[in-house]
Scaffold this active site. Structure first.
Site, PDB file in Angstrom:
ATOM      1  N   SER A 143      44.898  91.696  74.530  1.00 22.36           N
ATOM      2  CA  SER A 143      43.929  90.602  74.545  1.00 22.36           C
ATOM      3  C   SER A 143      44.133  89.535  73.369  1.00 22.36           C
ATOM      4  CB  SER A 143      42.326  91.160  74.181  1.00 22.36           C
ATOM      5  OG  SER A 143      41.706  90.242  73.648  1.00 22.36           O
ATOM      6  N   TYR A 195      36.985  97.187  69.483  1.00 21.86           N
ATOM      7  CA  TYR A 195      37.838  96.309  70.501  1.00 21.86           C
ATOM      8  C   TYR A 195      39.218  95.762  69.851  1.00 21.86           C
ATOM      9  CZ  TYR A 195      38.743  93.403  74.869  1.00 21.86           C
ATOM     10  OH  TYR A 195      39.259  92.684  75.853  1.00 21.86           O
TER      11      TYR A 195
END
Ligand code: NAD
Length: 256
Positions: free
Chosen positions: A138, A151
Site C-alpha cells: 500500500s 496496517y
C-alpha cells in the site's frame, strides 16, 4: 502470455485481488482463488476467460490453513508459478484505543501470511527457475497515516519482506515486487467512507471528496483493473529484471 502458468491470489473473492485474478486469467493463467464471501460469482468470472479455476478457503491468519492451501494448489495444478499476496484487512483507531486482538489479526493477515505463502511457494519456483511473487502492500508501506498503526506497520514490513525475497532470488528467474496503491474503492475503503459520512453527517459523495482530498492529489481512485494491468506487467518478460521494488499507483499521494 501466461498460458500454462498458475496464479494463486490470496483474498481474491473481492476488490483488488479479484481484479488481479481476472487480469492474469485474461492472459491465460489458471487461477486459484481464496477469500471469504461469495465464491461462485468470482469463479464464473474467471472461468469466462477460458482458464481453469479452483478455490481454497484458507483463513490467511492461520499458518496451517495456508499450508493446506499451497498443497491443494500444487495437487490441483502441479505448482504455483505466480503468487499474489493480497489478502488484507484494516482497522482504524489511535494506538491507545487499538484492540490488541485487531493488531494481531492485521499483522497475521497483512504480513505474516505473505511470509508463509512465499516460503511454501519458493522451492517449486526455484526448481523451475521461474516465478513471480507480488505483494499487495500500500502507499502505507511507504508513508504513514494516523490511526492506522497495525496496517502501516504490516505494510512497511511487507515492503521489507519484498526486498529480502527479491535479494535471495536475485540470480534466478524468480522475482518479487510490491504494489503500493493509494485509495481504491473496494469494500475495505467503503467502510472508511461510511464511517466518515456517519461521523460528519455528510453524503457518501461528500465523504469520498473529503477522503481523496486529504491524501490523493489526482482526486481519483485507482481501480482493481488498473492494478491488474500492473500485475500483468510484473509477470511479463519485460519485467525480468524488476526486483524488490515498491511500485506505487497512488495518484501522487507519496510524491507530496
Ligand atoms: P477487500 O476487502 O475488497 O478484499 C479483501 C479480500 O481479502 C477479500 O477477498 C476477503 O475475503 C479476503 N480476506 C480478508 N481476510 C481474510 C482472511 N483472514 N483469509 C483469507 N482471505 C481474507 O479489500 P481490498 O481493498 O481489495 O484489499 C486488498 C489488498 O489491497 C489488501 O492487502 C489491502 O490492504 C490492499 N490495499 C487496498 C487499498 C484500497 O484502497 N482498497 C489500498 C492499498 C492497499
Amino acid at each position: 502470455m501466461l498460458k500454462g502458468k498458475t496464479a494463486l491470489v490470496t483474498g481474491s473473492t473481492s476488490g483488488i485481488g479479484l481484479g488481479i485474478a481476472n487480469a492474469l486469467a485474461a492472459q491465460g493463467a489458471n487461477i486459484v482463488l481464496n477469500g471469504f464471501g461469495d465464491v461462485e460469482g468470482p469463479k464464473a468470472g474467471i472461468a469466462a476467460h477460458g482458464v481453469k479455476v479452483a478455490y481454497h478457503g484458507a483463513d490467511m491468519s492461520k499458518p496451517a490453513e495456508i499450508e493446506a492451501m499451497m498443497k491443494f494448489a500444487a495437487a490441483e495444478f502441479g505448482r504455483v508459478d505466480i503468487l499474489v499476496n493480497n489478502a488484507g484487512i484494516q482497522h482504524v483507531a489511535t494506538i491507545e484505543e487499538f484492540p490488541p486482538e485487531k493488531w494481531d489479526a492485521i499483522i497475521a493477515i497483512n504480513l505474516s501470511s505473505a511470509f508463509h505463502a512465499s516460503r511454501l511457494a519458493l522451492p517449486a519456483m526455484q526448481k523451475a527457475n521461474w516465478g513471480r511473487i507480488i505483494n499487495l502492500a500500500s502507499v502505507h508501506g511507504l508513508v504513514a497515516s494516523a490511526q492506522k498503526s497495525a496496517y502501516v506497520a504490516a505494510k512497511h514490513g511487507l515492503v521489507g519482506l519484498t526486498k529480502v525475497t527479491a535479494l535471495e532470488n536475485a540470480t534466478t528467474g524468480v522475482t518479487c515486487n510490491a504494489i503500493c496503491p493509494g485509495w481504491v474503492l473496494t469494500p475495505l475503503v467503503q467502510k472508511q467512507v461510511d464511517a466518515r459520512a456517519a461521523a460528519g453527517g455528510i453524503s457518501n459523495d461528500a465523504a469520498i471528496k473529503q477522503l481523496l482530498g486529504e491524501k490523493e492529489p489526482s482526486m481519483q481512485f485507482t481501480t482493481p483493473e488498473e492494478l491488474g494491468q500492473l500485475a500483468v506487467f510484473l509477470c511479463s518478460p519485460a519485467a525480468n529484471n524488476v526486483r524488490g521494488v515498491a511500485w506505487n499507483m497512488d495518484g501522487g499521494w507519496a510524491a507530496q
